[in-house]
Enzyme design. Sequence first.
Site, PDB file in Angstrom:
ATOM      1  N   HIS A  27       0.887  -1.321   0.031  1.00  0.00           N
ATOM      2  CA  HIS A  27       0.055   0.019  -0.066  1.00  0.00           C
ATOM      3  C   HIS A  27       0.846   1.191  -0.072  1.00  0.00           C
ATOM      4  O   HIS A  27       0.450   2.179  -0.567  1.00  0.00           O
ATOM      5  CB  HIS A  27      -0.814   0.060   0.927  1.00  0.00           C
ATOM      6  CG  HIS A  27      -0.276  -0.394   2.498  1.00  0.00           C
ATOM      7  ND1 HIS A  27      -0.090  -1.761   2.723  1.00  0.00           N
ATOM      8  CD2 HIS A  27      -0.035   0.301   3.229  1.00  0.00           C
ATOM      9  CE1 HIS A  27       0.618  -1.640   3.970  1.00  0.00           C
ATOM     10  NE2 HIS A  27       0.523  -0.475   4.365  1.00  0.00           N
ATOM     11  N   ASN A  52      -1.391  -6.822 -14.175  1.00  0.00           N
ATOM     12  CA  ASN A  52      -0.426  -7.120 -12.976  1.00  0.00           C
ATOM     13  C   ASN A  52      -0.919  -8.663 -12.658  1.00  0.00           C
ATOM     14  O   ASN A  52      -0.035  -9.507 -12.243  1.00  0.00           O
ATOM     15  CB  ASN A  52      -1.155  -6.422 -11.842  1.00  0.00           C
ATOM     16  CG  ASN A  52      -0.773  -4.709 -12.070  1.00  0.00           C
ATOM     17  OD1 ASN A  52      -0.093  -4.307 -12.903  1.00  0.00           O
ATOM     18  ND2 ASN A  52      -1.341  -4.130 -11.102  1.00  0.00           N
ATOM     19  N   ASP A  53      -2.133  -8.900 -12.620  1.00  0.00           N
ATOM     20  CA  ASP A  53      -2.688 -10.257 -12.481  1.00  0.00           C
ATOM     21  C   ASP A  53      -1.938 -11.326 -13.492  1.00  0.00           C
ATOM     22  O   ASP A  53      -1.572 -12.286 -13.252  1.00  0.00           O
ATOM     23  CB  ASP A  53      -3.905 -10.507 -12.415  1.00  0.00           C
ATOM     24  CG  ASP A  53      -4.451 -10.428 -10.974  1.00  0.00           C
ATOM     25  OD1 ASP A  53      -3.458 -10.610 -10.089  1.00  0.00           O
ATOM     26  OD2 ASP A  53      -5.632 -10.171 -10.706  1.00  0.00           O
ATOM     27  N   GLU A  57      -6.717 -11.685 -17.952  1.00  0.00           N
ATOM     28  CA  GLU A  57      -5.577 -11.574 -16.927  1.00  0.00           C
ATOM     29  C   GLU A  57      -5.109 -12.983 -16.329  1.00  0.00           C
ATOM     30  O   GLU A  57      -4.418 -12.847 -15.415  1.00  0.00           O
ATOM     31  CB  GLU A  57      -6.024 -10.731 -15.623  1.00  0.00           C
ATOM     32  CG  GLU A  57      -7.388 -10.855 -15.131  1.00  0.00           C
ATOM     33  CD  GLU A  57      -7.916 -10.143 -14.275  1.00  0.00           C
ATOM     34  OE1 GLU A  57      -7.218  -9.336 -13.566  1.00  0.00           O
ATOM     35  OE2 GLU A  57      -9.282 -10.107 -13.918  1.00  0.00           O
ATOM     36  N   ARG A  60       2.318 -11.796  -5.921  1.00  0.00           N
ATOM     37  CA  ARG A  60       2.684 -10.318  -6.107  1.00  0.00           C
ATOM     38  C   ARG A  60       3.284  -9.823  -4.679  1.00  0.00           C
ATOM     39  O   ARG A  60       3.820  -8.724  -4.784  1.00  0.00           O
ATOM     40  CB  ARG A  60       1.421  -9.543  -6.330  1.00  0.00           C
ATOM     41  CG  ARG A  60       1.281  -9.480  -7.663  1.00  0.00           C
ATOM     42  CD  ARG A  60      -0.248  -9.380  -8.211  1.00  0.00           C
ATOM     43  NE  ARG A  60      -0.451  -7.806  -7.773  1.00  0.00           N
ATOM     44  CZ  ARG A  60      -1.693  -7.316  -8.196  1.00  0.00           C
ATOM     45  NH1 ARG A  60      -2.564  -8.143  -8.920  1.00  0.00           N
ATOM     46  NH2 ARG A  60      -2.249  -6.202  -7.982  1.00  0.00           N
ATOM     47  N   ARG A  92     -12.672   0.500 -10.425  1.00  0.00           N
ATOM     48  CA  ARG A  92     -12.785  -0.736  -9.517  1.00  0.00           C
ATOM     49  C   ARG A  92     -14.006  -0.352  -8.540  1.00  0.00           C
ATOM     50  O   ARG A  92     -14.105   0.728  -8.177  1.00  0.00           O
ATOM     51  CB  ARG A  92     -11.337  -0.433  -8.699  1.00  0.00           C
ATOM     52  CG  ARG A  92     -10.208  -0.549  -9.398  1.00  0.00           C
ATOM     53  CD  ARG A  92      -9.008  -0.708  -8.381  1.00  0.00           C
ATOM     54  NE  ARG A  92      -7.596  -1.127  -9.061  1.00  0.00           N
ATOM     55  CZ  ARG A  92      -6.863   0.011  -9.428  1.00  0.00           C
ATOM     56  NH1 ARG A  92      -7.083   1.229  -9.276  1.00  0.00           N
ATOM     57  NH2 ARG A  92      -5.762  -0.306  -9.927  1.00  0.00           N
ATOM     58  N   CYS A 143      -4.995  -2.446 -18.479  1.00  0.00           N
ATOM     59  CA  CYS A 143      -5.474  -1.438 -17.208  1.00  0.00           C
ATOM     60  C   CYS A 143      -4.504  -1.970 -16.209  1.00  0.00           C
ATOM     61  O   CYS A 143      -5.043  -2.087 -15.288  1.00  0.00           O
ATOM     62  CB  CYS A 143      -6.956  -1.497 -16.918  1.00  0.00           C
ATOM     63  SG  CYS A 143      -7.332  -3.022 -16.508  1.00  0.00           S
TER      64      CYS A 143
END
Lengths: 844, 213
Positions: free
Chosen positions: A453, A718-719, A695, A729, A560, A766
Amino acid sequence: MIALVLVSHSRQLAEGVRELAAQMTGGQPVPIFAAGGTDEGTIGTSLDKIMQALDQALEAGEAAVILADLGSAVMTAQMAVEFLPPEAQQRVRLADAPFVEGAISAAATAAGGGDLTAVVEAARQAGALAKLYEESAPPASAEPPAADEAVAQTEVTIVNPTGLHARPAASFVQAATGFQAEITVENLSKGRPPANAKSVMAVLGQATAEQGERIRITARGPDAQAAVEALRALVESGFGELEEATGTPQAAPAQPDAEPTEAAQPGQTLRGIPAAEGIAIAPAWQFAVARPRVEKRRIAEPEAEIARLREAIARAKQALEKLQADVARDDAEAARIFEFQRTVLDDPAILAALEESIRREAINAEAAVEEVFGEWQARFRAMESPLLRLRAADIEDVSLRLLRELSGEEAAVALPDEPVILIARDLTPSDIAQIDMARIKAICTAGGGATSHVAILSRTRGLPAVVGLGEAILAVPTGTPLAVDGGRGLVVVEPSAEVIEGYRRRAERRERLRSIALQTREAAAETTDGHRVMVAANIGGVESAREAVAMGAEGVGLLRTEFLYLDRETLPDEEEQVAIYRAIAEVMGQRPVIVRTMDVGGDKPLPAIEQPPDKNPALGVRAIRLSRLYPDLFLTQLRAILRAAPGHNLQIMFPLITTLDEVRWAKAMVAEAKAALAAEGLACADDLPLGIMIETPAAAMKAEELAHEVDFFSIGSNDLTQYTMASDRENEHLRDLLTPLDPAVIRLIARTIEAGHAASIPVGLCGEMAGNRLAVPLLLGLGLDEFSMTAQSIPLTRQLIRALSQEEARSIAARVLSLTTAQEVESYLRNIAAEVETRLEAGR
Amino acid sequence: MPITTSDVSEYLRKVAEVLAENKEYLTELDSAIGDADHGINMDRGFQNVLRKLPAVEDKDIGTILKTAGMALVSSVGGASGPLYGTAFMQAGMAAAGKRELAAEDLLAILEAALKGVLMRGRANLGDKTMVDALTPAIDAMREALENGADLTEALDKATAAAEEGMKATIPLIAKKGRASYLGERSIGHQDPGATSSYLLIRTMAEMAHAKQA
């Protein structure tokens, strides 16, 4: 720093010597690249590998020294150098030196800050030394010093347990290299001749010493006195080993997995995980929440004390909820950190233990909190799952919060007036919420990963950040000057004037690029030869929609919707969702907004519903899988989106698709929702475009078939990277594997785009990759239609696109597709990015 | 009759053929004193030359030779890569812009190639290397041309001298390359590099004969 390139006939040998040489750098990031074996991996040399290693070395270091093992390695390396542009040739030297000893000696000298000539010379002399200590060396016949020459000498006893050997020897040599004086070191206890203190081979060859033995250090030259004193201090400090060995016992239990801490030296570079791009130069500022002092007291009325505790818990819960809501507005992902903390405060076992300890021992609530939470923290630390071990920090956070509520003290965080670089072990969103971010120029943390985060928050705020720096960063005292390069994950402690100048130049350059980019915010994302793409934003609420518009987003590539579900005990009803989707759509005007249906479950559990726990959250019941398990929830969301759509440009996207069946089911659900709304006489959009996220490797491999089912694709890089590379990750040990620039990921992306275009549907992306300056030319060349990213990255990305031609981008993509390793791809794209940015800056 | 661009392309194809035929022979020679890969490496290198050839066949001779050199350096993997690669690249520089070569031009090109090999490998005559075949061959060719011989004749002389030079490597102690680590044990074996050099020269002579016929 001088970089090394090791050319060998054998891949294993080159790698092995690289490891060996890297040991001699005393933690300094000497860039060493191995080029061993042929392209096929057999014995021989590869021009291509050498050229790539050279490119990387020249990128990473100010100059490069090549060491080669045998004839053809030497000759092929020579040719590689000849193929470099003249400017680069100036920065490369081939060392005529034995491969192993030369590499070790060169690495040690490079780590000490030696220049090109010094490193080549060190490598060359390693050969002579290798012979010197076979024959018995001449006795110590110290030549009488010239009259005008300063001489200094000292004798000192080795105090550290490992003695003057491998790593200590390397740091000794490194320290010696920093002085002009000629320096020798001799082992008096063993009666050995003096050795050149600036050569690690010499020191290891004839001056090693055990604990308790005495050595003599002699220096000649202008800074002789300073050299002797510095080296003496280093030996007396036990080469930093002593503090490690005798770490204060009180501190130990508090950080059981703390790595050995070595105090950072001036000019030292610490290497971490790049978390958010950008450069900052400012003093360090150690952030540590003061822990209220707890005194154990006897109390007369346990029940009153328990009541006091319950009130404190209630207040702490309220504070947490507020904090969570605040953070969720910025970043729904980050806000879920508080979820666990809230469950701790609700946990009956903990509550019972607290109350019992107050009753039984008749102690004050503060003491009970310390006792019980301390125990739980220890329990979590001992857990096998690393994910659970991380929770220990949350428990600590909760206990602090409770103690503060009990004492009524505010957590005072007094920032200095000057802007600083914030340093912390790790930061929770609650920490961040307490800090005035306007005074922070960069964030450095000891823990964390690229997707933590801290990383996400820093990127959203445009702050440079480096995470995963280890304990060393915590040893840097507040006020120490630092230079941070977020894009490379580097932190320089007490940087020299030169380093500061270099960083400043790069920071200015970035700023110039950014201002050029912001000026042309309204310009289209169009290549020089007229190819138009769309640059959109990833958002998570109304606030970030406004930011997206301000940054010039042409639409939303990813809304999201998780924030609607995660921070609450109850599920959002249809009306609430309609209102939020409408509010966002209104901010975006006629721009397209792609709404992703709930991507929850797995590591983002829904508080409102019972879910079987997933042992492996990333591979568990999440996203579309959870929707299939709870179709009512899904239907409510679909109805809300459909109702919000009229008059706006909303589109629906389904996450984590792996099979055709899932897509068909989701489409059927949309049809069902529409029919129901029509039957109820509620207005809804009729022809909303429906798309899916690509993904998973499964979806990418079936892109041809899937393309016929939907109106668009959006690649979730990302995924897709996590699943393709089979790397969690959150696992910092796998960060090298976890790159979207791996050829496997790139090929899946290329395939997806091709399949989409064959079926005449647009393809977007994305993930973080879309705004990555290295990846943009590649994605453009692969034919990507829409780039969706953090709003902050939009201006620069658009500028990059405007500086490229589609033709050029295509050839870049073709080249990348022919490469075989992520390192090759990265080094190639780094050069491209530098070139394009230079072009941009030249004002065109 | 001058040598044309298509002759040069054909020569490269012939060499590839000859090296493919002699792949095992060269490897066998190399297994005695080296690392048993010379035949395989040369074959792989020239197969790569064949792949690169079509793209440059319509260009000048210099470009064709430079392309061949580049193909060798980037695919051979052993010492013969940079050595023959440099030879062909230097030859290509000497032939830059030319579409036809007279006998004297070919000599100049071969001299440039040899110079490249010497510069790269730093071998002397008698070190048991390809230089031991190339040097006498080029000397013989020069002498023949100076005495008024035509190209075919001069190349025949060169081939004979190369063969002699190649055989003369048998009793020598290797001073360069992997074989040099064997010291005296390298005596009694013919040098594989000198052998492939001989094959390259011989192929030139064979082509000259075929063209004359």
